[in-house]
Design a protein around this motif. Structure first.
Motif, mmCIF file in Angstrom:
data_model
loop_
_atom_site.group_PDB
_atom_site.id
_atom_site.type_symbol
_atom_site.label_atom_id
_atom_site.label_comp_id
_atom_site.label_asym_id
_atom_site.label_seq_id
_atom_site.Cartn_x
_atom_site.Cartn_y
_atom_site.Cartn_z
ATOM 1 N N ASP A 1 1.077 -0.869 0.280
ATOM 2 C CA ASP A 1 0.063 -0.223 0.013
ATOM 3 C C ASP A 1 0.955 1.464 -0.266
ATOM 4 N N GLN B 1 2.092 1.897 -3.216
ATOM 5 C CA GLN B 1 1.012 2.137 -4.379
ATOM 6 C C GLN B 1 0.591 3.347 -5.563
ATOM 7 N N GLU C 1 1.382 4.253 -9.645
ATOM 8 C CA GLU C 1 0.298 4.583 -10.021
ATOM 9 C C GLU C 1 0.934 5.930 -10.985
#
Length: 132
Positions: free
Chosen positions: A117, A120, A124
């Motif tokens: 996480d 992430q 992205e």
């Protein structure tokens, strides 16, 4: 939207800017050859002209690589190593309970710094650059 870094002659890479420059300066007070080398590498990355593919690759390598294949994950693992008396003899002089506490907190740091996480948003960012 106006950028804080106006276009420069020849589309040169702009200076780091005061916030990042101040961060480098403040952290350079550590005076550790390994940290100095890390900062030299990061400064080089930040101030070097890159193409689109290299930019995406650098972002992935720094923090967005999946399965822990990124620099932030390496830092987490090194923190765990430094916090463990089994792999850092300097800590063996500490009382056993303090050694255990340091090891536990180092493991916690590694856990959070390798958490998918955390990576992430950098992942992205890579996807946004590649258009995925």
């Amino acid at each position: 939207m106006s950028s804080p870094f106006p276009s420069t002659e020849g589309n040169a890479v702009p200076a780091l800017g005061p916030d990042l420059e101040d961060l480098f300066e403040d952290l350079s007070a550590v005076h550790c050859p390994g940290i100095d080398q890390i900062f030299a590498g990061l400064r080089y990355i930040a101030l070097t002209r890159h193409n689109v593919d290299r930019t995406q690759t650098l972002i992935a390598t720094l923090a967005g690589g999946a399965d822990g294949l990124n620099v932030v994950s390496v830092i987490g693992q090194i923190i765990a190593r430094l916090a463990d008396a089994d792999t850092n003899p300097a800590l063996r002089q500490l009382p056993l309970e303090q050694q255990k506490h340091a090891r536990r907190e180092g493991d916690n740091a590694a856990y959070w710094l390798t958490d998918p996480d955390l990576h992430q948003t950098a992942s992205e960012t890579c996807a946004a650059i590649t258009g995925a």
